[in-house]
Write an enzyme that holds these catalytic residues in place. Sequence first.
Site, PDB file in Angstrom:
ATOM      1  N   ASP A   1       0.850  -1.193   0.000  1.00 28.74           N
ATOM      2  CA  ASP A   1       0.000   0.000   0.000  1.00 28.74           C
ATOM      3  C   ASP A   1       0.886   1.245   0.000  1.00 28.74           C
ATOM      4  O   ASP A   1       1.913   1.299   0.666  1.00 28.74           O
ATOM      5  CB  ASP A   1      -0.906  -0.011   1.239  1.00 28.74           C
ATOM      6  CG  ASP A   1      -2.060   0.971   1.106  1.00 28.74           C
ATOM      7  OD1 ASP A   1      -3.216   0.518   0.984  1.00 28.74           O
ATOM      8  OD2 ASP A   1      -1.812   2.194   1.109  1.00 28.74           O
ATOM      9  N   ILE A   2       0.465   2.247  -0.752  1.00 29.25           N
ATOM     10  CA  ILE A   2       1.264   3.473  -0.889  1.00 29.25           C
ATOM     11  C   ILE A   2       1.267   4.287   0.404  1.00 29.25           C
ATOM     12  O   ILE A   2       2.189   5.058   0.661  1.00 29.25           O
ATOM     13  CB  ILE A   2       0.737   4.307  -2.091  1.00 29.25           C
ATOM     14  CG1 ILE A   2       1.804   5.243  -2.622  1.00 29.25           C
ATOM     15  CG2 ILE A   2      -0.527   5.067  -1.737  1.00 29.25           C
ATOM     16  CD1 ILE A   2       1.497   5.810  -3.999  1.00 29.25           C
TER      17      ILE A   2
ATOM     18  N   ASN B   1     -12.994  -3.461   2.171  1.00 31.07           N
ATOM     19  CA  ASN B   1     -14.016  -2.421   2.198  1.00 31.07           C
ATOM     20  C   ASN B   1     -14.862  -2.522   0.927  1.00 31.07           C
ATOM     21  O   ASN B   1     -14.332  -2.799  -0.148  1.00 31.07           O
ATOM     22  CB  ASN B   1     -13.359  -1.040   2.280  1.00 31.07           C
ATOM     23  CG  ASN B   1     -12.550  -0.864   3.555  1.00 31.07           C
ATOM     24  OD1 ASN B   1     -13.007  -1.234   4.633  1.00 31.07           O
ATOM     25  ND2 ASN B   1     -11.361  -0.305   3.436  1.00 31.07           N
TER      26      ASN B   1
ATOM     27  N   GLU C   1     -12.466   3.252  -1.243  1.00 30.24           N
ATOM     28  CA  GLU C   1     -11.971   4.378  -2.044  1.00 30.24           C
ATOM     29  C   GLU C   1     -11.679   3.967  -3.482  1.00 30.24           C
ATOM     30  O   GLU C   1     -11.944   4.723  -4.411  1.00 30.24           O
ATOM     31  CB  GLU C   1     -10.710   4.959  -1.411  1.00 30.24           C
ATOM     32  CG  GLU C   1     -10.973   5.718  -0.117  1.00 30.24           C
ATOM     33  CD  GLU C   1      -9.691   6.142   0.574  1.00 30.24           C
ATOM     34  OE1 GLU C   1      -8.628   6.176  -0.076  1.00 30.24           O
ATOM     35  OE2 GLU C   1      -9.759   6.426   1.781  1.00 30.24           O
ATOM     36  N   VAL C   2     -11.091   2.800  -3.654  1.00 34.88           N
ATOM     37  CA  VAL C   2     -10.717   2.357  -5.005  1.00 34.88           C
ATOM     38  C   VAL C   2     -11.688   1.260  -5.443  1.00 34.88           C
ATOM     39  O   VAL C   2     -11.764   0.198  -4.811  1.00 34.88           O
ATOM     40  CB  VAL C   2      -9.267   1.832  -5.037  1.00 34.88           C
ATOM     41  CG1 VAL C   2      -8.906   1.381  -6.443  1.00 34.88           C
ATOM     42  CG2 VAL C   2      -8.293   2.900  -4.547  1.00 34.88           C
TER      43      VAL C   2
ATOM     44  N   HIS D   1     -10.120  -5.340  -3.584  1.00 27.41           N
ATOM     45  CA  HIS D   1      -8.803  -5.542  -2.969  1.00 27.41           C
ATOM     46  C   HIS D   1      -8.972  -5.971  -1.531  1.00 27.41           C
ATOM     47  O   HIS D   1      -9.875  -5.528  -0.826  1.00 27.41           O
ATOM     48  CB  HIS D   1      -7.939  -4.282  -3.059  1.00 27.41           C
ATOM     49  CG  HIS D   1      -8.610  -3.038  -2.547  1.00 27.41           C
ATOM     50  ND1 HIS D   1      -9.536  -2.349  -3.287  1.00 27.41           N
ATOM     51  CD2 HIS D   1      -8.489  -2.368  -1.381  1.00 27.41           C
ATOM     52  CE1 HIS D   1      -9.959  -1.305  -2.606  1.00 27.41           C
ATOM     53  NE2 HIS D   1      -9.337  -1.293  -1.430  1.00 27.41           N
TER      54      HIS D   1
ATOM     55  N   HIS E   1      -6.991  -5.943   1.995  1.00 30.03           N
ATOM     56  CA  HIS E   1      -5.855  -5.402   2.754  1.00 30.03           C
ATOM     57  C   HIS E   1      -5.337  -6.515   3.671  1.00 30.03           C
ATOM     58  O   HIS E   1      -6.131  -7.157   4.373  1.00 30.03           O
ATOM     59  CB  HIS E   1      -6.287  -4.247   3.654  1.00 30.03           C
ATOM     60  CG  HIS E   1      -6.838  -3.045   2.962  1.00 30.03           C
ATOM     61  ND1 HIS E   1      -6.136  -1.877   2.826  1.00 30.03           N
ATOM     62  CD2 HIS E   1      -8.048  -2.816   2.387  1.00 30.03           C
ATOM     63  CE1 HIS E   1      -6.868  -0.971   2.199  1.00 30.03           C
ATOM     64  NE2 HIS E   1      -8.043  -1.516   1.924  1.00 30.03           N
TER      65      HIS E   1
HETATM   66  P1  5GP Z   1      -9.903   1.292   0.244  1.00 34.37           P
HETATM   67  O1  5GP Z   1     -10.287   2.462   1.098  1.00 34.37           O
HETATM   68  O2  5GP Z   1     -10.479   1.423  -1.144  1.00 34.37           O
HETATM   69  O3  5GP Z   1     -10.233  -0.023   0.887  1.00 34.37           O
HETATM   70  O4  5GP Z   1      -8.335   1.311   0.155  1.00 34.37           O
HETATM   71  C1  5GP Z   1      -7.623   1.819  -0.934  1.00 34.37           C
HETATM   72  C2  5GP Z   1      -6.150   1.705  -0.597  1.00 34.37           C
HETATM   73  O5  5GP Z   1      -5.410   1.934  -1.763  1.00 34.37           O
HETATM   74  C3  5GP Z   1      -5.665   2.739   0.440  1.00 34.37           C
HETATM   75  O6  5GP Z   1      -5.085   2.053   1.558  1.00 34.37           O
HETATM   76  C4  5GP Z   1      -4.627   3.562  -0.323  1.00 34.37           C
HETATM   77  O7  5GP Z   1      -3.523   3.952   0.471  1.00 34.37           O
HETATM   78  C5  5GP Z   1      -4.241   2.619  -1.444  1.00 34.37           C
HETATM   79  N1  5GP Z   1      -3.810   3.299  -2.663  1.00 34.37           N
HETATM   80  C6  5GP Z   1      -4.432   4.301  -3.297  1.00 34.37           C
HETATM   81  N2  5GP Z   1      -3.760   4.653  -4.405  1.00 34.37           N
HETATM   82  C7  5GP Z   1      -2.685   3.825  -4.473  1.00 34.37           C
HETATM   83  C8  5GP Z   1      -1.619   3.693  -5.413  1.00 34.37           C
HETATM   84  O8  5GP Z   1      -1.510   4.398  -6.404  1.00 34.37           O
HETATM   85  N3  5GP Z   1      -0.696   2.733  -5.153  1.00 34.37           N
HETATM   86  C9  5GP Z   1      -0.774   1.920  -4.052  1.00 34.37           C
HETATM   87  N4  5GP Z   1       0.175   1.003  -3.882  1.00 34.37           N
HETATM   88  N5  5GP Z   1      -1.777   2.015  -3.156  1.00 34.37           N
HETATM   89  C10 5GP Z   1      -2.721   2.965  -3.372  1.00 34.37           C
END
Ligand code: 5GP
Length: 126
Positions: free
Chosen positions: A35-36, A97, A105-106, A110, A112
């Site tokens: 994760d970034i 999520n 968010e994405v 995915h 985690h």
């Molecule tokens: P969500 O809230 O959708 O479950 O989590 C999205 C995750 O994607 C977050 O933990 C965020 O830090 C990670 N993320 C967002 N953009 C990028 C990216 O460009 N590269 C990587 N490696 N992680 C990302």
Amino acid sequence: MPYDYDDQNIFAKILRGEIPNDTVLETEHTLAFNDIQPQAPVHVLVIPKGPFVCHDHFAAEASEAELVDFLRATAEVCRITGVAPGAGGDGYRTIANAGENGVQEVPHYHLHILGGHNMGRMLPNA
Ligand code: 5GP
């Protein structure tokens, strides 16, 4: 309502090689990368390569090969990162999520994998 996959999401771009990633594991149907913005010493995202929005979409519509590959890849990531209890690790937490209430968010499915220290209670007010 059918699932509506947005192929411009950031993980779709990672899968197409348009954005770099720090790969932990790649298999036929699955990619895992750091994760970034890590929320723990170990914070890996495991994604299917197919266009699935969230967990229930993936579980309902992925092929058996994709499902098995994804599940086995998550276990391999736990082993590689040293958090798998079965391989001497101290444990981890997985989070998926989904949608608005899940604060996803994405919009590409995915999982985690978080570990490397005690993760505390599952929810802040639990
Ligand atoms: P969500 O809230 O959708 O479950 O989590 C999205 C995750 O994607 C977050 O933990 C965020 O830090 C990670 N993320 C967002 N953009 C990028 C990216 O460009 N590269 C990587 N490696 N992680 C990302």
